[in-house]
Scaffold this motif. Structure first.
Motif, PDB file in Angstrom:
ATOM      1  N   MET A 121       0.815  -1.217   0.000  1.00 44.54           N
ATOM      2  CA  MET A 121       0.000   0.000   0.000  1.00 44.54           C
ATOM      3  C   MET A 121       0.848   1.267   0.000  1.00 44.54           C
ATOM      4  O   MET A 121       0.328   2.356   0.063  1.00 44.54           O
ATOM      5  CB  MET A 121      -0.918   0.004   1.231  1.00 44.54           C
ATOM      6  N   LEU A 158       0.769   3.260  -3.904  1.00 44.19           N
ATOM      7  CA  LEU A 158      -0.480   3.538  -4.620  1.00 44.19           C
ATOM      8  C   LEU A 158      -0.328   4.725  -5.563  1.00 44.19           C
ATOM      9  O   LEU A 158      -0.997   4.791  -6.605  1.00 44.19           O
ATOM     10  CB  LEU A 158      -1.621   3.797  -3.627  1.00 44.19           C
ATOM     11  N   LEU A 184      -5.818   2.518 -10.775  1.00 39.61           N
ATOM     12  CA  LEU A 184      -6.548   2.923  -9.567  1.00 39.61           C
ATOM     13  C   LEU A 184      -8.004   2.494  -9.664  1.00 39.61           C
ATOM     14  O   LEU A 184      -8.581   1.972  -8.698  1.00 39.61           O
ATOM     15  CB  LEU A 184      -6.449   4.439  -9.373  1.00 39.61           C
ATOM     16  N   PHE A 211      -7.956  -2.132  -2.618  1.00 41.50           N
ATOM     17  CA  PHE A 211      -7.848  -1.061  -1.623  1.00 41.50           C
ATOM     18  C   PHE A 211      -9.130  -0.259  -1.695  1.00 41.50           C
ATOM     19  O   PHE A 211      -9.863  -0.319  -2.697  1.00 41.50           O
ATOM     20  CB  PHE A 211      -6.621  -0.171  -1.872  1.00 41.50           C
ATOM     21  N   LEU A 249      -6.878   4.936  -0.215  1.00 45.08           N
ATOM     22  CA  LEU A 249      -6.202   5.678  -1.280  1.00 45.08           C
ATOM     23  C   LEU A 249      -6.115   7.156  -0.939  1.00 45.08           C
ATOM     24  O   LEU A 249      -5.062   7.794  -1.102  1.00 45.08           O
ATOM     25  CB  LEU A 249      -6.964   5.477  -2.598  1.00 45.08           C
ATOM     26  N   HIS A 292      -3.654   7.795   1.795  1.00 46.39           N
ATOM     27  CA  HIS A 292      -2.302   7.680   1.249  1.00 46.39           C
ATOM     28  C   HIS A 292      -1.856   9.014   0.647  1.00 46.39           C
ATOM     29  O   HIS A 292      -0.739   9.481   0.921  1.00 46.39           O
ATOM     30  CB  HIS A 292      -2.277   6.575   0.191  1.00 46.39           C
TER      31      HIS A 292
END
Length: 492
Positions: free
Chosen positions: A1, A4, A12, A21, A26, A29
């Motif tokens: 992870m 990303l 994505l 995910f 996301l 992140h």
């Protein structure tokens, strides 16, 4: 992870759809990357973590219910020229430092419908007037490839955010090159659509007959996903053209490079000030396209010398008109303790506007003034028509026209460019806006200092699919669009 941010928009979308995910993961992140890295880049003016996470949770709920769109849950950054309901919208100016929009621009509203998650608003030259992002009231944004260099402008924050992997893609606007030039300086793909293709409703106006919104991302494919969101008719924008938008993603392989006629304007490659490295990289990219089956055709664009003077009469004239609304009365910056109405106007505007905006307002007001209107503004509009006709004649014999996006790579921050020298740096981009044509920047290599170089492809009206397709196929055969600045390689 932890990687990303390395994924393309398609990856994505597929990852979210396959539950590899969540949108919350996301979004978190990217928010962590912004918190750790953006102090060095200064791409964001406003970060909106609470709203972003709420939108991400809503996106995840839509995915659970089976109601998601292809982009539901993908984060985005918006140039701070698009009005965002409940979020500060500054246009990079002290004049609007306290303005919280009561509504969304159409581009932002369409993004919400598509399920995009807004990370925040990114920096820009004040009122989109500039080529370096140094004129922002909030300070200069840095180029992720070299932090002592500019990212270009006016969409410099958008370019820097994507190039530093602080957003997967971003909205930009282009009045005279403000998507293409920062995309060139930051090694990105950026598309300026045909005038009228993307709604200007809720986009703070600089020069209304030239402004156009568009996508900025790493690749043509990523830009195509965002164009599918942005493009389309809007009855709230009187200049929005009622022409059906394409499915830009589906059309990515719709144009064959084999047999494509690429016009090479000989005037463009003899411009004084064209950097040797820029010229070499652009010529190498054209050779690559030729190897892929394209035909290079030398053409004449005889109005080249008229581009800069024509643009720098029309754009400031329209700016002078558009910016008269910022008077300290209804919204925006208001000077303290004005003694009368005249003092309110004078001090609010002189204190609220920066020097570059004031310069362009003065030029524009002069061009529109009695006694000079016919000699300057009307004549510039006539020359504008000749520039348009010059392009249309060229398109009778070629499919697209190739040029550098900028005569140089990124300047150093604080470089002592006088205004005229800076304006001359727009030589390759401004004619596209004067003619209302679409154009795209694609990264094609680096100069001796390892700063990115961009190729510009100019298309005929409504040919965005063609431009995205040609660049997409070039990017399938090269890897320049995959190169990352060192700062983008940092993990969080």
């Amino acid at each position: 992870m932890t990687d990303l941010h390395r994924l393309s928009i398609r990856e994505l979308s597929e990852g979210l759809a396959g539950s590899k995910f969540s949108s919350r993961e996301l979004t978190e992140h990217y928010l962590k990357r912004i918190a750790k890295i953006d102090a060095q880049v200064q791409s964001y003016v406003t970060v909106t973590p609470e709203q972003a996470l709420a939108q991400a949770d809503a996106a995840d709920a839509l995915r659970q219910s089976g109601m998601a769109n292809v982009l539901t849950g993908v984060p985005i950054a918006h140039k701070d020229i698009f009005c965002t309901q409940g979020i500060k919208t500054t246009a990079g100016s002290k004049m609007l430092d306290n303005f919280i929009s009561p509504y969304d621009a159409t581009v932002v509203a369409k993004g919400k419908v598509a399920g995009l998650v807004t990370l925040g608003k990114v920096n820009m030259d004040e009122f989109a007037m500039g080529s370096t992002s140094e004129s922002s009231y909030f300070g200069a944004t840095k180029n992720p490839w070299a932090l002592d260099h500019v990212p270009g402008g006016s969409s410099g924050g958008s370019a820097a955010a994507v190039a530093a992997d602080l957003a997967p893609f971003a909205t930009g606007t282009d009045t005279g090159g403000s998507i293409r030039q920062p995309a060139s300086f930051c090694g990105l793909t950026g598309l300026k659509p045909t005038y009228g293709r993307v709604s200007r409703f809720g986009m703070i106006a600089y020069a209304s007959s030239l402004d156009q919104g568009g996508p900025m991302a790493r690749s043509a494919e990523d830009c195509a996903y965002l164009m599918n969101v942005m493009a389309g008719h809007d009855e709230r924008d009187s200049t929005s053209v009622n022409v059906d938008a394409d499915d830009y993603v589906a059309n990515l392989n719709g144009t064959s490079v084999k047999g494509l006629r690429i016009g090479i304007p000989k005037q463009y490659f003899n411009v004084a000030g064209l950097d040797a490295d820029v010229k070499a990289r652009v010529e190498e990219s054209l050779k690559k396209l030729e190897d892929m089956g394209a035909t290079l055709v030398e053409i004449d664009l005889n109005m080249t010398d008229a581009y800069v003077p024509t643009y720098y009469l029309i754009a400031p004239a329209e700016a002078s008109s558009n910016l008269q609304r910022f008077d300290g009365v209804r919204y925006g910056y208001r000077c303290e303790n004005p003694v009368d109405l005249t003092d309110l106007y004078k001090r609010s505007r002189s204190e609220g506007f920066g020097p570059e905006v004031q310069r362009r307002i003065l030029i524009g007001t002069y061009a529109l003034s009695a006694g000079y209107y016919d000699a300057y503004y009307v004549k510039a509009q006539k020359v504008r028509r000749l520039i348009q006709q010059d392009f249309l004649k060229a398109f009778e014999s070629v499919d697209v026209i190739a040029a550098p996006s900028a005569p140089t790579t990124a300047y150093k921050i604080g470089a002592s460019l006088d205004p005229v020298e800076m304006y001359l740096g727009d030589i390759y981009t401004i004619a596209v806006n004067l003619a209302g044509l679409p154009a795209i920047n694609a990264p094609v290599g680096f100069d001796k200092d390892q700063l990115p170089v961009g190729l510009q492809l100019i298309g005929n009206y409504w040919s965005e699919s063609q431009l995205l397709s040609v660049v997409h196929q070039y990017q399938q055969a090269t890897d320049w669009h995959t190169k990352r600045a060192a700062i983008a390689e940092e993990t969080v």
